[in-house]
Write a protein that holds these residues in place. Structure first.
Motif, short mmCIF file in Angstrom:
data_model
loop_
_atom_site.label_atom_id
_atom_site.label_comp_id
_atom_site.label_asym_id
_atom_site.label_seq_id
_atom_site.Cartn_x
_atom_site.Cartn_y
_atom_site.Cartn_z
N UNK A 110 -8.51 6.39 -10.15
CA UNK A 110 -7.37 7.19 -9.69
C UNK A 110 -7.80 8.12 -8.56
N UNK A 111 -8.97 8.73 -8.70
CA UNK A 111 -9.48 9.59 -7.62
C UNK A 111 -9.75 8.78 -6.36
N UNK A 112 -10.36 7.61 -6.48
CA UNK A 112 -10.66 6.79 -5.31
C UNK A 112 -9.38 6.37 -4.59
N UNK A 113 -8.33 6.07 -5.37
CA UNK A 113 -7.05 5.73 -4.76
C UNK A 113 -6.49 6.92 -3.99
N UNK A 114 -6.63 8.12 -4.53
CA UNK A 114 -6.16 9.32 -3.83
C UNK A 114 -6.98 9.56 -2.57
N UNK A 115 -8.26 9.26 -2.61
CA UNK A 115 -9.09 9.40 -1.41
C UNK A 115 -8.64 8.45 -0.31
N UNK A 116 -8.28 7.22 -0.69
CA UNK A 116 -7.77 6.27 0.29
C UNK A 116 -6.43 6.73 0.86
N UNK A 117 -5.64 7.42 0.05
CA UNK A 117 -4.36 7.93 0.52
C UNK A 117 -4.56 8.97 1.62
N UNK A 118 -5.60 9.77 1.52
CA UNK A 118 -5.91 10.74 2.58
C UNK A 118 -6.15 10.01 3.90
N UNK A 119 -6.95 8.94 3.87
CA UNK A 119 -7.22 8.17 5.08
C UNK A 119 -5.94 7.56 5.64
N UNK A 120 -5.09 7.08 4.74
CA UNK A 120 -3.84 6.47 5.17
C UNK A 120 -2.95 7.47 5.89
N UNK A 121 -2.80 8.66 5.32
CA UNK A 121 -1.94 9.68 5.94
C UNK A 121 -2.55 10.17 7.24
N UNK A 122 -3.88 10.35 7.28
CA UNK A 122 -4.53 10.85 8.49
C UNK A 122 -4.34 9.89 9.66
N UNK A 123 -4.22 8.59 9.39
CA UNK A 123 -4.06 7.61 10.47
C UNK A 123 -2.77 7.83 11.25
N UNK A 124 -1.80 8.54 10.65
CA UNK A 124 -0.54 8.78 11.33
C UNK A 124 -0.67 9.75 12.50
N UNK A 125 -1.79 10.44 12.62
CA UNK A 125 -2.03 11.33 13.75
C UNK A 125 -2.24 10.56 15.05
N UNK A 126 -2.56 9.29 14.96
CA UNK A 126 -2.98 8.54 16.14
C UNK A 126 -1.94 7.50 16.52
N UNK A 127 -1.95 7.07 17.81
CA UNK A 127 -1.00 6.02 18.24
C UNK A 127 -1.28 4.70 17.54
N UNK A 128 -0.25 3.88 17.51
CA UNK A 128 -0.38 2.53 16.98
C UNK A 128 -0.21 1.54 18.13
N UNK A 129 -1.09 0.56 18.17
CA UNK A 129 -1.06 -0.45 19.23
C UNK A 129 -1.01 -1.84 18.59
N UNK A 130 -0.30 -2.72 19.29
CA UNK A 130 -0.28 -4.12 18.87
C UNK A 130 -0.29 -4.99 20.12
N UNK A 131 -0.85 -6.17 20.00
CA UNK A 131 -0.95 -7.10 21.12
C UNK A 131 -0.87 -8.52 20.57
N UNK A 132 -0.33 -9.42 21.39
CA UNK A 132 -0.25 -10.80 20.94
C UNK A 132 0.31 -11.70 22.03
N UNK A 133 -0.10 -12.97 22.07
CA UNK A 133 0.44 -13.93 23.04
C UNK A 133 1.72 -14.56 22.52
N UNK A 134 2.48 -15.15 23.42
CA UNK A 134 3.68 -15.87 23.03
C UNK A 134 3.92 -17.04 23.97
N UNK A 135 4.50 -18.08 23.43
CA UNK A 135 4.82 -19.27 24.25
C UNK A 135 6.12 -19.85 23.76
N UNK A 136 6.96 -20.27 24.76
CA UNK A 136 8.19 -20.98 24.41
C UNK A 136 8.54 -21.93 25.55
N UNK A 137 9.17 -23.02 25.19
CA UNK A 137 9.69 -23.97 26.19
C UNK A 137 11.20 -23.87 26.14
N UNK A 138 11.83 -23.64 27.26
CA UNK A 138 13.26 -23.33 27.31
C UNK A 138 14.01 -24.36 28.17
#
Length: 498
Positions: A110-138
């Motif tokens: 239970x304590x370890x899960x709470x410790x991970x929750x701290x890391x999860x909430x702290x990550x919200x201070x920083x930007x989020x980035x995503x990247x990916x390729x795409x292809x389609x034939x139209x």
């Protein structure tokens, strides 16, 4: 109803850098909501019941308060507190608890899960980035409204794009949420320590109770041996014509009564052995503890000063951390009154041909910002803020109540130890008097002055007082363990994770 404002960011680097600098400055401002102050409690200067000889009380401060204990750990129990009893068997059993006991493992996870929750909430201070390729034939319709004969109707669309978003913590919502998560994690760590301490104390108390029963078994076996000799003497006196069948029957009855008591004590010992094996997570079918009467010397317990108790008990630390988490939650609720500002951007490459895909002319990008303010919520934010304030007051009251109960716990165990010590001294005199009475009755019986009933009465009185004395000595060990537990064992608040 939320009102949204959107801002297009110009593509000039200087303007972008200046805007980011301003946003970064604003994001570092003081978070909204009250800063935490520990709920007040004034500890008494001394313990009322600290009169037992097995309690070590620190010397009082000299007049004028020239000095005080240097650190909270001075004159206190350390880490493996059970080692003060100098019993290798107990030490080995206690060592197994933190490693093998499932209740401790559950609290740790239970304590370890709470410790991970701290890391999860702290990550919200920083930007989020995503990247990916795409292809389609139209393939487009030849009959679309803006179609021209030269317009291609079939083409590839190759895309390599990334996006990012950031919600600057202008008002401190995320920082207060981190404070909530961190305080909750620390509370869970203290609760895990409290589970360990409770089980360690239960182990030691059960162990001493079992060894006290071993002392009872030794006493009863010695009494059985004495009664067997008494029965033999009575039977020989019957053969010599100086005793009666009644005397023999009485001697036989007393012997069988004590034998029955011996069986009963053995049953109780087995139950304590099973409890010890369960706490230490042994397979009971293969577990046993050798017979060993309680011949240990009761150790001194360093008491410390009352103000140190606030730092020594894990349940107090858990309640205090829960109060801080509730206080931070007020800031989270207040932040809902302020606008939500989000920065976003996207960029990449797009082309219909692989050969021109990753080239300058194929580049695309966009930057933007939006602000959303809730204008009407029918009083929801006000209600949630008031709720957070009331929950904090409830946690603060719970903290003070935990402190009150902790001091009562210590005083109760100090009083019990002092009373048991006084009672033991009286009972020792009663045992001596009962032994003297039995000796006189035996002499009178052998001299033919009295009946065997007087001997049986004296024997029963002696055994009753001996068993009472043994029980008092066992209870002293159990009360000593409970005093150690009420003082927090070898734990203190410095062991909380940061």
């Amino acid at each position: 109803m939320r009102k949204r404002f959107s801002i297009a960011v110009p593509g000039r680097a200087v303007s972008l850098a200046a805007g980011l600098a301003v946003l970064s400055f604003l994001a570092g401002c003081k978070p909204v909501g009250p800063n935490y102050t520990r709920p007040t409690y004034t500890a008494p200067p001394v313990y009322k019941e600290a009169g037992a000889p097995t309690v070590t009380v620190p010397p009082p401060n000299p007049d004028g308060g020239a000095w005080k204990p240097a650190t909270p750990s001075d004159g206190m129990l350390k880490g493996k507190w059970w080692e003060i009893y100098n019993d290798p068997q107990l030490n080995a059993l206690e060592e197994r608890i933190d490693v093998n006991n499932q209740a401790v493992k559950q609290a740790m996870e239970t304590y370890l899960a709470a410790r991970d929750q701290v890391k999860s909430v702290r990550s919200q201070l920083y930007p989020q980035f995503s990247v990916g390729p795409g292809y389609s034939y139209n393939r487009l319709s030849h009959h679309q409204p803006d179609a021209l004969p030269t317009t291609p109707t079939s083409f590839n669309d190759l895309l390599l794009a990334g996006s990012g978003s950031w919600e600057p913590d202008f008002w401190g919502k995320i920082r207060r949420s981190i404070e909530v998560a961190r305080s909750t994690m620390q509370a869970d760590a203290a609760l895990q320590a409290n589970v360990s301490l409770t089980l360690q104390a239960e182990m030691a108390a059960d162990y001493f109770q079992m060894r006290g029963l071993d002392s009872q078994i030794r006493l009863l076996k010695n009494t059985v041996s004495d009664l067997e000799q008494q029965l033999d003497l009575t039977q020989r006196r019957l053969s010599g014509g100086v005793a009666t069948d009644v005397d023999v029957a009485q001697a036989q009855t007393e012997l069988e009564t004590v034998r029955a008591q011996l069986v009963d004590v053995s049953v109780a010992r087995a139950q304590f052995e099973h409890a010890i094996g369960t706490i230490a997570n042994y397979t009971l079918s293969n577990f046993s503890i050798p017979f060993a009467p309680l011949d240990l010397t009761l150790p001194n317990v360093p008491l410390g000063v009352p103000s140190q108790l606030l730092e020594r008990r894990p349940d107090i630390a858990a309640a205090e951390r829960q109060a801080q988490a509730a206080n931070a939650q007020i800031g989270v609720a207040i932040s809902a009154y302020y606008p939500t500002i989000t920065l976003n951007g996207a960029g990449g490459f797009q082309s219909t041909h692989g050969g021109t895909w990753i080239q300058g002319p194929s580049a695309l990008w966009s930057l933007g910002a939006s602000a959303t303010e809730l204008l009407f919520d029918a009083g929801q934010r006000h209600a949630l803020t008031d709720q957070a304030k009331h929950l904090y007051e409830a946690q603060a009251a719970g903290y003070r109540n935990t402190v009150f109960s902790a001091f009562q716990d210590v005083e109760d165990n100090l009083s019990t130890l002092r009373t048991l010590n006084e009672e033991e001294a009286v009972e020792k005199r009663a045992v001596d008097a009962a032994q003297h009475s039995l000796d006189l009755s035996n002499q009178r019986y052998k001299g033919g002055v009295t009946s065997y009933l007087e001997v049986i009465t004296a024997e029963t009185t002696l055994l009753m007082n001996q068993r009472t004395l043994t029980d008092l000595q066992t209870r002293q060990f159990a009360s000593s363990v409970q005093l150690v537990r009420s003082l927090g064992g070898g734990w203190d608040a410095s062991q909380l994770p940061k």
